[in-house]
Design a protein around this motif. Sequence first.
Motif, mmCIF file in Angstrom:
data_model
loop_
_atom_site.group_PDB
_atom_site.id
_atom_site.type_symbol
_atom_site.label_atom_id
_atom_site.label_comp_id
_atom_site.label_asym_id
_atom_site.label_seq_id
_atom_site.Cartn_x
_atom_site.Cartn_y
_atom_site.Cartn_z
ATOM 1 N N ALA A 142 -9.719 -5.065 2.447
ATOM 2 C CA ALA A 142 -9.349 -4.882 1.039
ATOM 3 C C ALA A 142 -8.092 -4.027 0.940
ATOM 4 C CB ALA A 142 -10.489 -4.235 0.272
ATOM 5 N N ASP A 143 -7.256 -4.306 -0.057
ATOM 6 C CA ASP A 143 -6.044 -3.532 -0.300
ATOM 7 C C ASP A 143 -6.356 -2.484 -1.362
ATOM 8 O OD1 ASP A 143 -3.583 -2.484 -0.839
ATOM 9 O OD2 ASP A 143 -2.556 -4.414 -1.037
ATOM 10 N N LEU A 144 -6.559 -1.241 -0.917
ATOM 11 C CA LEU A 144 -6.898 -0.143 -1.811
ATOM 12 C C LEU A 144 -5.748 0.854 -1.934
ATOM 13 C CD1 LEU A 144 -10.509 0.246 -0.493
ATOM 14 C CD2 LEU A 144 -9.967 -0.007 -2.928
ATOM 15 N N ARG A 145 -4.551 0.413 -1.652
ATOM 16 C CA ARG A 145 -3.408 1.318 -1.726
ATOM 17 C C ARG A 145 -3.252 1.894 -3.135
ATOM 18 N NH1 ARG A 145 1.289 -2.306 0.781
ATOM 19 N NH2 ARG A 145 -0.097 -3.943 0.004
ATOM 20 N N ASN A 146 -3.054 3.218 -3.187
ATOM 21 C CA ASN A 146 -2.825 3.938 -4.437
ATOM 22 C C ASN A 146 -4.008 3.896 -5.402
ATOM 23 O OD1 ASN A 146 -0.103 4.584 -3.645
ATOM 24 N ND2 ASN A 146 0.461 2.486 -4.197
ATOM 25 N N ALA A 147 -5.167 3.479 -4.930
ATOM 26 C CA ALA A 147 -6.370 3.524 -5.769
ATOM 27 C C ALA A 147 -6.868 4.961 -5.880
ATOM 28 C CB ALA A 147 -7.454 2.628 -5.182
ATOM 29 N N ASP A 148 -7.595 5.261 -6.955
ATOM 30 C CA ASP A 148 -8.178 6.593 -7.126
ATOM 31 C C ASP A 148 -9.633 6.525 -6.653
ATOM 32 O OD1 ASP A 148 -9.164 9.052 -7.861
ATOM 33 O OD2 ASP A 148 -8.257 9.043 -9.855
ATOM 34 N N LEU A 149 -9.880 7.075 -5.472
ATOM 35 C CA LEU A 149 -11.217 7.052 -4.874
ATOM 36 C C LEU A 149 -11.858 8.444 -4.903
ATOM 37 C CD1 LEU A 149 -10.388 4.818 -1.769
ATOM 38 C CD2 LEU A 149 -11.356 4.086 -3.951
#
Length: 201
Positions: A142-149
């Motif tokens: 999955a591409d989670l770049r720059n997501a707020d986790l």
Amino acid sequence: MYQYVDQTYEHVDLTHKDLRFGELMRCTFQRCRFNGASMEEITTTGCRFVECDFRGAQLNASIHTESAFTNCTFHETNLFVSKFVECKMTGSDFSKAQLDGVTIQQGDWSYTNLRHVQLSKQQLRGIRFTEADLSGANLEKADLRNADLTRVQLSKAKLQGADLRGAVMDGIDFRSLDVKGVRMDAVQAIVFLRSFGARID
């Protein structure tokens, strides 16, 4: 094909109704029931669904743009190849929902229950998942770049091949993660090493 514009509904029971191919614009639904409803290929734009129940509903191939589904229940809902564009999904429960092929563009998915969902190979860049529960979820590649986790629950999540570069990961328990094959940036790698007691000079 039907179209509803600027309508408001409260406590309406639409269980098992045929609502396919409809278009909803700027409508508000509060505590309405859509259990088992046929809602294939429905489109919503700027709508608000508050504490609505979509358990067992068929929402496959539906498209939602700038709509809000807050504190809604999507237990065992079919969302196959559905699309959510800049939607607010805070507090909603997606337990056992069918999310294969879903498209999520931006939006706020904070405090959602996404335990064990299938999101492998999905484009999830920049999405806000603050304090969401993604335990056991499949996030492989999955591409989670720059997501707020921030403070997301990721225990037993499958992350092999996922791209986390630039993602905000404050409050994440890195010790509970299997990061084999995960792409990280330098800041994340340092936090990961420190979580295992490493000293970084």
